[in-house]
Design a protein around this motif. Structure first.
Motif: not given
Lengths: 235, 257
Positions: B13-15, B51, B57-60, B73-74
């Motif tokens: 996921r990415k916003s 990504c 950087r992706a969110d998840a 993400r991390h």
């Protein structure tokens, strides 16, 4: 009032003897300013949390102060603090022994760091974002990206502005006289104090400054040519 | 396919701010496979690609390439670096290193990032540059090359490091129509060497001919995927049908008898 050409010669000679002092008052702040300004510019460019904002504020603050005011403040503060500090260290030095040129160097260096920080930030922004992406995608570390790809492209862009700042420093060094530093300007004035032929002394100083600035501009121009020959924007 | 996927991404996921760009992408790529990512502008294809090598950087989500698995993400900088060194990317605007020669552009990732000896790197670079038909311009600077030549160097730079997965981000979008075919031919030849390719493209004809699998994206998700014959010939989703119709209309007789 006549223009005393022979005194012009004398003043030129006296003032020229202080060219090394003037050059040092420009070169040292330029070097220190670069050493400080580049990391500061990087911190701002990469928007390092907190630090980036702090630097932005500090740069705005410094840019908003006349250099001569900074010289006075540094002078007053060091005059007040020097003797007690030396006493507490058990040294028998007084402010009379304190090299006043350090005050000029410190003030000019801070001014240079703030100015160069802005210049380098602009130069970094001139590097196409794709260069950062491509270098990162190639597996380079962030330090390698900067050292091998980004800075070699950014620094030539910054040279004309660095040249301007160097010339500004060279002339700002004349303000060192307010804290008793003797440079080209001050030496010319001191020479004239004996016979009140100030105009000749000022002309002598101006001639020397013109010569120095002309040489500096040529030198930077040549450096720029060498550096940009390799890095030209792709069509 | 019998193989374990060489690249596997799940739950990506990415916003950008409040705008969702990718809303849960699951994708696996087999070794040696050529996968074409198709979709309208703004569908998130390029962001997905970026990504995968942490240019965004992706969110998840999680990503595995070969045996390295990371949390998107991390992931910390060491993991990111190691992961990036398993991939290579060819950019829409070539993005050759402007301060380097053609040869240095290709050797940079080998010598600096992968500690290959200089001689070995130069030998590899000469090899891949001749593979893309540019062995005579080794000392040229990027600004001295045409767009097509620059993109050949871009491809050579990516090939040189022998990546597990080669990522193409609209590699022909900035080229004039004449040079597009030239670059597509180079990519086709690369695909035939058995390298694993993930290609974001608007060239549907090319995707049809070269890709083993076509992935159609819209609105930040994968709408449909399958072999080119399935996706172009018999799309299951109405949206896919609309999108590919511009390509298949008039061509259907030749392609889909």
């Amino acid at each position: 009032m006549t223009f005393d050409l022979s005194f012009l010669g004398t003043a030129l000679w006296t003032a020229a003897a202080k060219i090394p002092a003037t050059l040092a008052l420009a070169a040292v702040p330029l070097a220190l300013g670069t050493l400080l300004g580049l990391p500061l510019a990087l911190a701002r460019f990469f928007r390092v949390p907190v630090l980036g904002k702090v630097i932005q504020g500090a740069v705005t603050l410094i840019k908003g102060i006349p250099v001569v005011l900074m010289l006075f403040v540094f002078y007053v503060v060091s005059a007040d603090a020097f003797d007690p500090l030396m006493q507490s260290l058990g040294l028998s030095l007084t402010f009379r022994d304190f090299p006043k040129s350090l005050i000029a160097l410190a003030a000019l260096s801070i001014y240079a760091a703030a100015a160069l920080c802005e210049v380098f930030r602009g130069a970094l922004a001139a590097v196409p974002p794709g260069q950062f992406d491509a270098a990162a995608a190639a597996g380079l570390t962030r330090a390698q990206v900067l050292r091998r790809i980004v800075l070699p492209q950014a620094l030539p862009v910054s040279l004309p502005m660095v040249s301007n700042i160097t010339i500004a420093l060279l002339k700002a060094a004349a303000m060192g006289s307010v804290v008793a530093v003797v440079d080209v300007m001050n030496a010319a004035v001191i020479a004239a104090n004996a016979n009140y032929r100030y105009l000749e002394a000022y002309v002598a100083a101006a001639l020397i400054y013109w010569g120095l600035c002309f040489a500096l501009e040529k030198a930077f121009g040549a450096g720029e040519k060498v550096l940009t020959r390799r890095v030209r924007r792709a069509a | 396919m019998p193989h374990e996927p060489i690249l596997e991404v799940t739950g990506l996921r990415k916003s950008f701010g409040k705008t969702p760009v990718l809303t849960g992408i699951d994708l696996a790529v087999q070794p040696g496979e050529t996968v074409a990512l198709l979709g309208p502008s703004g569908s998130g294809k390029t962001t997905l690609l970026r990504c995968l090598n942490f240019l965004e950087r992706a969110d998840a989500g999680t990503l595995r390439i070969e045996e390295q698995r990371v949390d998107l993400r991390h992931a910390h900088s060491k993991q990111i670096l190691a992961l990036r060194r398993r991939t290579a990317m060819v950019f829409q605007n070539y993005d050759l290193f402007l301060n380097k020669t053609v040869l240095q552009n290709v050797t940079e990732g080998l010598i600096v990032a992968r500690k290959v000896s200089k001689d070995e790197a130069i030998a590899t670079a000469r090899d891949v540059l001749s593979q893309v038909g540019l062995s005579t311009r080794l000392d040229a600077r990027p600004h001295e090359l045409s767009g097509g030549q620059q993109q050949r160097v871009g491809i050579a730079r990516a090939l040189a490091i022998k990546p597990a997965v080669l990522l193409f981000d609209e590699p022909t979008s900035a080229l004039d129509p004449e040079k597009v075919q030239e670059i597509l031919d180079v990519i086709r030849a690369v695909a035939q060497t058995g390298m694993t390719l993930l290609i974001v493209t608007h060239k549907m004809g090319f995707a049809y001919e070269v890709a083993h699998r076509v992935v159609f994206m819209e609105g930040g998700e994968i709408v449909e995927q399958g072999t080119p014959a399935q996706v172009f010939g018999a799309p299951k989703q109405e949206r896919t049908r609309q999108f590919v119709s511009r390509f298949t209309e008039g061509k259907a007789p030749e392609y889909f008898i």
